[in-house]
Design an enzyme around this catalytic site. Sequence first.
Site, PDB file in Angstrom:
ATOM      1  N   ASP A  45      38.871   7.295 -25.313  1.00 41.95           N
ATOM      2  CA  ASP A  45      38.782   8.272 -26.411  1.00 41.95           C
ATOM      3  C   ASP A  45      37.890   7.808 -27.559  1.00 41.95           C
ATOM      4  OD1 ASP A  45      40.564   9.807 -24.945  1.00 41.95           O
ATOM      5  OD2 ASP A  45      42.305   8.913 -25.931  1.00 41.95           O
ATOM      6  N   GLU A  46      36.866   7.053 -27.234  1.00 43.74           N
ATOM      7  CA  GLU A  46      35.959   6.533 -28.273  1.00 43.74           C
ATOM      8  C   GLU A  46      35.003   7.608 -28.774  1.00 43.74           C
ATOM      9  OE1 GLU A  46      36.310   5.256 -25.254  1.00 43.74           O
ATOM     10  OE2 GLU A  46      36.956   3.162 -25.386  1.00 43.74           O
ATOM     11  N   LYS A  58      33.059   9.350 -26.186  1.00 45.96           N
ATOM     12  CA  LYS A  58      32.004   9.282 -25.166  1.00 45.96           C
ATOM     13  C   LYS A  58      31.390  10.651 -24.881  1.00 45.96           C
ATOM     14  CE  LYS A  58      35.098   7.582 -22.411  1.00 45.96           C
ATOM     15  NZ  LYS A  58      36.216   7.339 -23.330  1.00 45.96           N
ATOM     16  N   LYS A  75      31.051  13.377 -26.702  1.00 49.83           N
ATOM     17  CA  LYS A  75      30.108  13.816 -27.736  1.00 49.83           C
ATOM     18  C   LYS A  75      28.783  13.064 -27.608  1.00 49.83           C
ATOM     19  CE  LYS A  75      28.751  13.035 -32.314  1.00 49.83           C
ATOM     20  NZ  LYS A  75      28.824  13.174 -33.755  1.00 49.83           N
ATOM     21  N   ALA A  85      40.645  11.715 -17.769  1.00 50.59           N
ATOM     22  CA  ALA A  85      39.684  11.748 -18.874  1.00 50.59           C
ATOM     23  C   ALA A  85      39.785  13.077 -19.616  1.00 50.59           C
ATOM     24  CB  ALA A  85      38.267  11.583 -18.325  1.00 50.59           C
ATOM     25  N   GLY A  86      39.539  13.021 -20.914  1.00 50.20           N
ATOM     26  CA  GLY A  86      39.427  14.237 -21.718  1.00 50.20           C
ATOM     27  C   GLY A  86      38.286  13.997 -22.681  1.00 50.20           C
ATOM     28  N   HIS A  87      37.138  14.593 -22.414  1.00 49.47           N
ATOM     29  CA  HIS A  87      35.937  14.361 -23.219  1.00 49.47           C
ATOM     30  C   HIS A  87      35.631  15.613 -24.040  1.00 49.47           C
ATOM     31  CE1 HIS A  87      34.504  10.983 -20.279  1.00 49.47           C
ATOM     32  NE2 HIS A  87      35.684  10.753 -20.808  1.00 49.47           N
ATOM     33  N   THR A 103      48.696   9.518 -17.365  1.00 46.02           N
ATOM     34  CA  THR A 103      48.488  10.924 -17.710  1.00 46.02           C
ATOM     35  C   THR A 103      49.146  11.853 -16.679  1.00 46.02           C
ATOM     36  OG1 THR A 103      46.426  10.940 -16.477  1.00 46.02           O
ATOM     37  CG2 THR A 103      46.264  10.426 -18.837  1.00 46.02           C
ATOM     38  N   ARG A 159      42.940   2.925   2.474  1.00 47.99           N
ATOM     39  CA  ARG A 159      42.191   3.546   3.578  1.00 47.99           C
ATOM     40  C   ARG A 159      42.923   4.708   4.236  1.00 47.99           C
ATOM     41  NH1 ARG A 159      41.084  -2.260   6.030  1.00 47.99           N
ATOM     42  NH2 ARG A 159      43.248  -2.362   5.369  1.00 47.99           N
ATOM     43  N   GLN A 184      37.594   6.675 -19.627  1.00 52.92           N
ATOM     44  CA  GLN A 184      38.523   5.649 -20.122  1.00 52.92           C
ATOM     45  C   GLN A 184      37.731   4.617 -20.944  1.00 52.92           C
ATOM     46  OE1 GLN A 184      39.024   6.490 -16.391  1.00 52.92           O
ATOM     47  NE2 GLN A 184      39.937   8.164 -17.504  1.00 52.92           N
ATOM     48  N   THR A 233      44.131   1.779 -16.172  1.00 56.17           N
ATOM     49  CA  THR A 233      43.938   2.838 -15.195  1.00 56.17           C
ATOM     50  C   THR A 233      43.567   2.184 -13.859  1.00 56.17           C
ATOM     51  OG1 THR A 233      42.941   4.999 -14.817  1.00 56.17           O
ATOM     52  CG2 THR A 233      41.481   3.290 -15.738  1.00 56.17           C
ATOM     53  N   GLY A 272      47.823  15.548 -25.163  1.00 53.75           N
ATOM     54  CA  GLY A 272      48.314  15.943 -26.483  1.00 53.75           C
ATOM     55  C   GLY A 272      49.195  14.911 -27.151  1.00 53.75           C
ATOM     56  N   ARG A 273      49.396  13.756 -26.499  1.00 51.41           N
ATOM     57  CA  ARG A 273      50.268  12.726 -27.088  1.00 51.41           C
ATOM     58  C   ARG A 273      49.618  12.126 -28.332  1.00 51.41           C
ATOM     59  NH1 ARG A 273      50.993   8.788 -22.020  1.00 51.41           N
ATOM     60  NH2 ARG A 273      48.818   9.378 -21.803  1.00 51.41           N
TER      61      ARG A 273
HETATM   62  P1  GDP Z   1      36.228  10.611 -25.208  1.00 49.43           P
HETATM   63  O1  GDP Z   1      37.356  10.676 -24.248  1.00 49.43           O
HETATM   64  O2  GDP Z   1      35.698   9.222 -25.373  1.00 49.43           O
HETATM   65  O3  GDP Z   1      35.129  11.595 -24.917  1.00 49.43           O
HETATM   66  O4  GDP Z   1      36.836  11.008 -26.640  1.00 49.43           O
HETATM   67  P2  GDP Z   1      37.881  12.212 -26.939  1.00 49.43           P
HETATM   68  O5  GDP Z   1      37.161  13.493 -26.850  1.00 49.43           O
HETATM   69  O6  GDP Z   1      39.109  12.043 -26.136  1.00 49.43           O
HETATM   70  O7  GDP Z   1      38.292  11.863 -28.423  1.00 49.43           O
HETATM   71  C1  GDP Z   1      37.362  11.745 -29.441  1.00 49.43           C
HETATM   72  C2  GDP Z   1      37.750  12.749 -30.556  1.00 49.43           C
HETATM   73  O8  GDP Z   1      37.060  12.429 -31.731  1.00 49.43           O
HETATM   74  C3  GDP Z   1      37.371  14.180 -30.231  1.00 49.43           C
HETATM   75  O9  GDP Z   1      38.296  15.038 -30.830  1.00 49.43           O
HETATM   76  C4  GDP Z   1      35.996  14.326 -30.876  1.00 49.43           C
HETATM   77  O10 GDP Z   1      35.702  15.675 -31.212  1.00 49.43           O
HETATM   78  C5  GDP Z   1      36.184  13.497 -32.099  1.00 49.43           C
HETATM   79  N1  GDP Z   1      34.980  12.816 -32.599  1.00 49.43           N
HETATM   80  C6  GDP Z   1      33.955  12.254 -31.909  1.00 49.43           C
HETATM   81  N2  GDP Z   1      33.095  11.636 -32.748  1.00 49.43           N
HETATM   82  C7  GDP Z   1      33.590  11.807 -33.986  1.00 49.43           C
HETATM   83  C8  GDP Z   1      33.173  11.358 -35.287  1.00 49.43           C
HETATM   84  O11 GDP Z   1      32.178  10.679 -35.464  1.00 49.43           O
HETATM   85  N3  GDP Z   1      33.970  11.726 -36.331  1.00 49.43           N
HETATM   86  C9  GDP Z   1      35.096  12.471 -36.195  1.00 49.43           C
HETATM   87  N4  GDP Z   1      35.800  12.767 -37.270  1.00 49.43           N
HETATM   88  N5  GDP Z   1      35.517  12.892 -34.993  1.00 49.43           N
HETATM   89  C10 GDP Z   1      34.782  12.552 -33.902  1.00 49.43           C
HETATM   90  P1  IMO Z   2      39.013   9.194 -21.687  1.00 53.92           P
HETATM   91  O1  IMO Z   2      37.945   9.272 -20.618  1.00 53.92           O
HETATM   92  C1  IMO Z   2      42.617   7.281 -23.174  1.00 53.92           C
HETATM   93  C2  IMO Z   2      45.462   5.799 -20.194  1.00 53.92           C
HETATM   94  C3  IMO Z   2      46.795   6.505 -20.080  1.00 53.92           C
HETATM   95  C4  IMO Z   2      47.665   5.365 -19.604  1.00 53.92           C
HETATM   96  C5  IMO Z   2      46.733   4.574 -18.676  1.00 53.92           C
HETATM   97  C6  IMO Z   2      46.880   4.930 -17.204  1.00 53.92           C
HETATM   98  O2  IMO Z   2      39.322  10.491 -22.316  1.00 53.92           O
HETATM   99  O3  IMO Z   2      38.704   8.111 -22.650  1.00 53.92           O
HETATM  100  P2  IMO Z   2      46.230   7.010 -15.685  1.00 53.92           P
HETATM  101  O4  IMO Z   2      46.498   8.467 -15.840  1.00 53.92           O
HETATM  102  O5  IMO Z   2      44.781   6.648 -15.616  1.00 53.92           O
HETATM  103  O6  IMO Z   2      47.012   6.398 -14.564  1.00 53.92           O
HETATM  104  O7  IMO Z   2      46.815   6.341 -17.021  1.00 53.92           O
HETATM  105  O8  IMO Z   2      45.414   4.895 -19.104  1.00 53.92           O
HETATM  106  N1  IMO Z   2      44.285   6.683 -20.055  1.00 53.92           N
HETATM  107  C7  IMO Z   2      43.496   7.047 -21.080  1.00 53.92           C
HETATM  108  N2  IMO Z   2      43.605   6.786 -22.410  1.00 53.92           N
HETATM  109  N3  IMO Z   2      41.567   7.984 -22.711  1.00 53.92           N
HETATM  110  C8  IMO Z   2      41.436   8.232 -21.387  1.00 53.92           C
HETATM  111  O9  IMO Z   2      40.334   8.809 -20.863  1.00 53.92           O
HETATM  112  C9  IMO Z   2      42.454   7.785 -20.512  1.00 53.92           C
HETATM  113  N4  IMO Z   2      42.658   7.893 -19.173  1.00 53.92           N
HETATM  114  C10 IMO Z   2      43.768   7.204 -18.915  1.00 53.92           C
HETATM  115  O10 IMO Z   2      47.213   7.012 -21.318  1.00 53.92           O
HETATM  116  O11 IMO Z   2      47.981   4.524 -20.682  1.00 53.92           O
HETATM  117 MG    MG Z   3      39.360  11.275 -24.188  1.00 50.86          MG
END
Ligand code: GDP
Ligand code: IMO
Ligand code: MG
Length: 422
Positions: free
Chosen positions: A12-13, A15, A17, A38-40, A128, A142, A221, A236, A299-300
């Site tokens: 959730d860094e 990525k 965006k 993943a949730g991007h 997840t 396998r 991740q 993961t 949503g956690r």
């Molecule tokens: P990903 O899984 O690495 O793609 O990241 P997520 O989408 O799960 O979570 C990143 C969250 O931060 C999302 O809600 C983005 O819309 C938001 N976001 C990304 N870059 C920025 C930023 O520079 N500032 C703020 N305030 N939010 C950001």
């Molecule tokens: P993105 O791509 C944050 C975490 C889960 C759990 C562990 C194992 O959006 O960054 P899994 O479902 O893979 O067996 O879960 O990894 N996890 C993530 N945390 N961002 C993710 O993806 C994640 N995908 C899995 O919360 O702790």
């Molecule tokens: Mg994410």
Amino acid sequence: MVDVILGLQWGDEGKGKIVDFFAKDYAVVARFQGGPNAGHTLYVNGQKIVLHQIPSGIFHAGIQNLIGNGVVLDAVTLKKECAAVAALGVDVQKNLYIAQRAHLILPTHRALDKAAELAKGEQKIGSTLKGIGPTYMDKTGRNGLRVGNLFDKDFTAQYQKLRAKHQQLLDNHGFTEDISAWENDFFEAIEFLRGLKVVNGEYFINEAIASGQKVLAEGAQGSMLDIDFGTFPFVTSSNTISAGVCSGLGIAPQKIREVYGVTKAYCTRVGGGPFPTELNDETGETLRRIGSEFGATTGRPRRCGWIDLVALNYACMLNGVTALVMTKADVLDTFATLQACTAYEYDGRQMNQMPFQLDAGPLKPIYQSFPGWEQPITEFRQAAELPPVMQSYIQFIESCLGVPVRFVSNGPGRDQLIERPV
Ligand code: GDP
Ligand code: IMO
Ligand code: MG
């Protein structure tokens, strides 16, 4: 030539965006591991969209998006996501490609994920529940079914055979939930999947590279969730680091050029497992509130804390990061003081390396304090506009990691990204 964008923390860094921003310079965007865990999040024309399976280049016309062999694919999620993306005017049939070697997530994999987590009780991973672990287990064991198998005449028989095996395991767990609705959805979705462009991913990508096209590999991740190097067992089930690009797409290591490592200006984690810089206090709560730190997939609430330079150093080493992208810097705008963890104290000893187990004993982060910039930065578009105290914070991080911070993200919007001169 392949460039990589991947996460350096616990996911959730931001990525999604960053990939969306960079995509315009590439011919192909490819996911190489993970699945719908993943949730991007992207903002396209001001509208928020969360992608779980489809690569984040999909909103650029003319870019090919590949779901690589290293990904585990949930056909039901993919079908829903294709509909959501198509509603925004994207021609998925044209721009989406799926590697035939990608493994399929079956409804019973999801059930097994749930059963395994229930059995772990307090020690649960916080998965997840998308079936990731069981699907990768069937891959390495396998037994799994792959996208290419959907075109076998006896696919249903293959499915039933694996399903029966899973049923035994579910019975052992005492899992009694009725999953027939999931199975109906699955069979509808694989019909849809059969109509998409299923390709030989390794030739697809290597032919693109050979013809001089640029490929962007999108990680899911983060490095601290890597199956080998993360905080095992709270990880993961795939290699999230740059090495995973080679096995997850079928490309040779020398084809990789830049590795862009994405890190938040602070740190978050969702799910169980150690997190040395976690703040279980008002400051952590403030980071969560200002950063809207709630999981894009489940949503956690995300656990929040200060940036961890020990973990980031480790991640830079493992990935061969060539440039850093610092996201969510604007979330720190109101903080009077910032902290950065520069070492861990363990057993009375100070250390700068990642231990075998982060939670083997009481581990204390050692912090260096910095003044905050205490002004809004979301409107800035030029590096020179960034406040001097913020420049110092960034320069300190660069000096600790030995890698330049090439981009600073100052908001969720597509245009909120500042390039820093190197
Ligand atoms: P990903 O899984 O690495 O793609 O990241 P997520 O989408 O799960 O979570 C990143 C969250 O931060 C999302 O809600 C983005 O819309 C938001 N976001 C990304 N870059 C920025 C930023 O520079 N500032 C703020 N305030 N939010 C950001
Ligand atoms: P993105 O791509 C944050 C975490 C889960 C759990 C562990 C194992 O959006 O960054 P899994 O479902 O893979 O067996 O879960 O990894 N996890 C993530 N945390 N961002 C993710 O993806 C994640 N995908 C899995 O919360 O702790
Ligand atoms: Mg994410």
